[in-house]
Design an enzyme around this catalytic site. Sequence first.
Site, PDB file in Angstrom:
ATOM      1  N   LYS A 180       0.839  -1.193   0.000  1.00  0.00           N
ATOM      2  CA  LYS A 180       0.000   0.000   0.000  1.00  0.00           C
ATOM      3  C   LYS A 180       0.879   1.249   0.000  1.00  0.00           C
ATOM      4  O   LYS A 180       2.014   1.220   0.489  1.00  0.00           O
ATOM      5  CB  LYS A 180      -0.874   0.032   1.258  1.00  0.00           C
ATOM      6  CG  LYS A 180      -1.957  -1.013   1.345  1.00  0.00           C
ATOM      7  CD  LYS A 180      -2.706  -0.860   2.667  1.00  0.00           C
ATOM      8  CE  LYS A 180      -3.815  -1.895   2.798  1.00  0.00           C
ATOM      9  NZ  LYS A 180      -4.915  -1.654   1.848  1.00  0.00           N
ATOM     10  N   ARG A 230     -10.346 -11.441   1.606  1.00  0.00           N
ATOM     11  CA  ARG A 230     -11.137 -12.534   1.031  1.00  0.00           C
ATOM     12  C   ARG A 230     -10.409 -13.874   1.153  1.00  0.00           C
ATOM     13  O   ARG A 230     -11.048 -14.930   1.167  1.00  0.00           O
ATOM     14  CB  ARG A 230     -11.490 -12.203  -0.417  1.00  0.00           C
ATOM     15  CG  ARG A 230     -10.339 -12.171  -1.374  1.00  0.00           C
ATOM     16  CD  ARG A 230     -10.671 -11.423  -2.653  1.00  0.00           C
ATOM     17  NE  ARG A 230     -10.765  -9.981  -2.410  1.00  0.00           N
ATOM     18  CZ  ARG A 230     -11.013  -9.090  -3.368  1.00  0.00           C
ATOM     19  NH1 ARG A 230     -11.213  -9.494  -4.618  1.00  0.00           N
ATOM     20  NH2 ARG A 230     -11.079  -7.806  -3.089  1.00  0.00           N
TER      21      ARG A 230
END
Length: 479
Positions: free
Chosen positions: A259, A333
């Site tokens: 990130k 996920r």
Amino acid sequence: MRNSLPPVPTKLPEIEVVAVARRGIPRAVLAATPAEGEEAAYGTSGRTGDVRELSNDSDRDAPRWVAGIGDAAPKDFRRAGAALARSLRDAAAESPIRTVQVSLPEEVTVAQVGELATGLSLGGYRFAVTTSEPKPSVPAVRLIAGDDSAAYAEAVSRARTLAAAAALTRDLANTPSNVKNPAWLANTAAKVLGAAVQVTVRDEKWLAEKGFGGVLAVGGGSASAPRLIELEYRPRGAAKHLLLVGKGITFDTGGLSLKPNDGMHLMRTDMAGGAAVLAAVRAIAALALPVRVTALVPAAENHVSGGSYRPGDIVAHYGGRTTEVGNTDAEGRMVMADALAYGIERFRPDLVVDVATLTGAMKVALGLRTGGVFATEDALAERVVEAGARAGEAWWRMPLVEDYASGVEGSLGDVRQAPGGPGGIMAALFLREFTADLPWAHLDIAGPARADKTYDDVVPGASGFAARTLVELAASYAG
């Protein structure tokens, strides 16, 4: 002087419903917006959340604060209670105030009193790691309700239980990640959930033996090993069995798909979905709801090291299905897929709800105050939205677009983790692959899980969003 964390869970202000005011205790009153031609009460606007401190030097029993309740809708009482709580907290920091009395309007409803109690409980919330002495909390509150005081006590008690769930969610999500690793989260859950909930913590050895490839892949780059937190609440005579799954990423660097630095500090709240699940089960047990609830929080840190998983990896989940990794920053996920597959096979629930700060796409679609609902059944989606309305949390149903489902199909593995396309929808379609065709709802709270400014009963930091909705959803199956 001290340098420590606030206690977890945060202690909320005491709220008592009584019939008669006591002399000499500071008092607040609630005022509605005056109708045209009417005189404003106490010279104030009555606008919702507008709190004024009055001068009462000549009469100690005269009102000291007046809080506006606008049109006197239940939500106005919540906002007024929250604003008043912040004013009382600030006043207590300047002078010792242990108790404040709040005079309720005539013909106030049970719903309005419950909303007022919610605002009073959460509006003054504060979480700060500091070397100075902590500032005083909100004083205890006595709600003066006249002869009908007994009718409101139950509503206040229930509201405080739900508020405690939101506050615990905030506590867990706000805790800095140099303290909050997966083991800390699991140990804290075991300490605070109470005797009515069975807590089992699964370590990395157990996860490896059972084939939790997603959790192990995501947690492989961290010095702090992953955990699976299992909760079981099994009341007698329960008619429904609800499985809750919450994302528990205690810090997220993005892994090798790193990130940008801007905003990475907020990733301490990337386990807000897991925190909401833990806090909701605690409240469900406290309310003794006749609904069986099993909850799973897969907890891991997504870090960068020689042990990090890579784009291009093929990961085998619990039960054997494989995923082609496309982006290591789509880690939520990966851990949720393991937990969903395990929870459904092991516990055989009637329905499944998962909660996660999953996709930035949902922040773009719905902003920072509304959660997204994806569901396989219309009735379940409606239940979630209605539960949120009762809890004061806004939800919007999002589509599971079947035309996009083929994008999740893999070529090297069974499914693709990050196939491109509309981010929130594709993430939901990926998770659906692990739900075994059970009734299922996916709640993406990437937007409302964090707040950058004060509004309603929310203060900057983790908001506690979704915990109360989950409690209300479980309660909807109790009848």
